[in-house]
Design a protein around this motif. Structure first.
Motif, PDB file in Angstrom:
ATOM      1  N   MET A   1       9.043   9.128  -5.556  1.00  0.00           N
ATOM      2  CA  MET A   1       8.677   7.671  -6.313  1.00  0.00           C
ATOM      3  C   MET A   1      10.622   7.105  -6.205  1.00  0.00           C
ATOM      4  O   MET A   1       9.839   5.539  -6.039  1.00  0.00           O
ATOM      5  CB  MET A   1       9.124   8.260  -7.899  1.00  0.00           C
ATOM      6  N   MET A   2      10.644   7.015  -5.360  1.00  0.00           N
ATOM      7  CA  MET A   2      12.124   6.647  -4.968  1.00  0.00           C
ATOM      8  C   MET A   2      11.530   5.655  -3.456  1.00  0.00           C
ATOM      9  O   MET A   2      12.611   4.436  -3.714  1.00  0.00           O
ATOM     10  CB  MET A   2      13.709   7.556  -4.434  1.00  0.00           C
ATOM     11  N   ALA A   3      10.796   6.177  -3.060  1.00  0.00           N
ATOM     12  CA  ALA A   3       9.782   5.906  -2.067  1.00  0.00           C
ATOM     13  C   ALA A   3       8.878   4.824  -2.301  1.00  0.00           C
ATOM     14  O   ALA A   3       9.427   3.469  -1.882  1.00  0.00           O
ATOM     15  CB  ALA A   3       9.530   6.586  -0.903  1.00  0.00           C
TER      16      ALA A   3
ATOM     17  N   TRP B   1       1.050  -1.372   0.066  1.00  0.00           N
ATOM     18  CA  TRP B   1       0.079   0.077  -0.153  1.00  0.00           C
ATOM     19  C   TRP B   1       0.983   1.506  -0.257  1.00  0.00           C
ATOM     20  O   TRP B   1       0.513   2.112  -0.506  1.00  0.00           O
ATOM     21  CB  TRP B   1      -0.799  -0.299   1.248  1.00  0.00           C
ATOM     22  N   LEU B   2       2.325   1.672   1.442  1.00  0.00           N
ATOM     23  CA  LEU B   2       2.411   2.352   1.060  1.00  0.00           C
ATOM     24  C   LEU B   2       4.085   3.028  -0.700  1.00  0.00           C
ATOM     25  O   LEU B   2       3.299   4.038  -0.853  1.00  0.00           O
ATOM     26  CB  LEU B   2       4.000   2.207   2.094  1.00  0.00           C
ATOM     27  N   ALA B   3       4.106   1.448  -1.523  1.00  0.00           N
ATOM     28  CA  ALA B   3       4.531   1.370  -2.667  1.00  0.00           C
ATOM     29  C   ALA B   3       3.316   2.368  -4.128  1.00  0.00           C
ATOM     30  O   ALA B   3       3.329   3.567  -4.542  1.00  0.00           O
ATOM     31  CB  ALA B   3       5.137   0.543  -2.977  1.00  0.00           C
ATOM     32  N   THR B   4       2.121   2.016  -3.345  1.00  0.00           N
ATOM     33  CA  THR B   4       1.197   2.129  -4.415  1.00  0.00           C
ATOM     34  C   THR B   4       0.441   3.444  -4.231  1.00  0.00           C
ATOM     35  O   THR B   4       0.798   4.710  -4.951  1.00  0.00           O
ATOM     36  CB  THR B   4      -0.087   1.218  -3.593  1.00  0.00           C
ATOM     37  N   ILE B   5       0.820   3.960  -2.843  1.00  0.00           N
ATOM     38  CA  ILE B   5       0.480   5.528  -2.484  1.00  0.00           C
ATOM     39  C   ILE B   5       1.332   6.161  -3.048  1.00  0.00           C
ATOM     40  O   ILE B   5       1.615   7.512  -3.597  1.00  0.00           O
ATOM     41  CB  ILE B   5      -0.553   5.349  -1.107  1.00  0.00           C
ATOM     42  N   CYS B   6       2.687   6.036  -2.540  1.00  0.00           N
ATOM     43  CA  CYS B   6       3.536   6.228  -2.807  1.00  0.00           C
ATOM     44  C   CYS B   6       4.254   6.577  -4.915  1.00  0.00           C
ATOM     45  O   CYS B   6       4.124   8.056  -5.215  1.00  0.00           O
ATOM     46  CB  CYS B   6       5.062   6.269  -2.466  1.00  0.00           C
ATOM     47  N   GLY B   7       3.390   5.843  -5.200  1.00  0.00           N
ATOM     48  CA  GLY B   7       4.211   5.465  -7.040  1.00  0.00           C
ATOM     49  C   GLY B   7       2.559   6.794  -7.488  1.00  0.00           C
ATOM     50  O   GLY B   7       3.498   7.362  -8.440  1.00  0.00           O
ATOM     51  N   LEU B   8       1.179   6.696  -6.991  1.00  0.00           N
ATOM     52  CA  LEU B   8       0.839   7.212  -7.520  1.00  0.00           C
ATOM     53  C   LEU B   8       1.031   9.172  -7.460  1.00  0.00           C
ATOM     54  O   LEU B   8       0.419  10.023  -8.016  1.00  0.00           O
ATOM     55  CB  LEU B   8      -0.606   6.920  -6.732  1.00  0.00           C
TER      56      LEU B   8
END
Length: 78
Positions: free
Chosen positions: A32-34, A8-15
């Motif tokens: 995006m690096m996160a 979820w963190l990856a998805t939220i950071c990506g968006l």
């Protein structure tokens, strides 16, 4: 498999990162690096080599983008 919310963190950071970059905010690359780091972590947790490698490549591209970012007028000779 328990991913502890890293997916979820990856998805939220990506968006969020894509939104920030689309709004011409340089720190979108940091977000995006996160996201890439989070996806690489998910790749390790599930044992997916393609996800790990892809995330490392994306991370490197975001680092490149961070350093190559130029505001309007900062181009050579302007």
């Amino acid at each position: 498999m328990q991913l502890y919310g890293i997916d979820w963190l990856a998805t939220i950071c990506g968006l969020t990162g894509v939104y920030l970059l689309g709004s011409q905010k340089r720190y979108g690359f940091l977000v995006m690096m996160a996201a890439s780091t989070s996806w690489a972590t998910v790749g390790v947790m599930i044992g997916s080599v393609p996800l790990m490698l892809g995330s490392v490549v994306f991370f490197c591209l975001h680092v490149r983008g961070w350093f190559k970012w130029r505001k309007e007028g900062e181009a050579v000779g302007m």
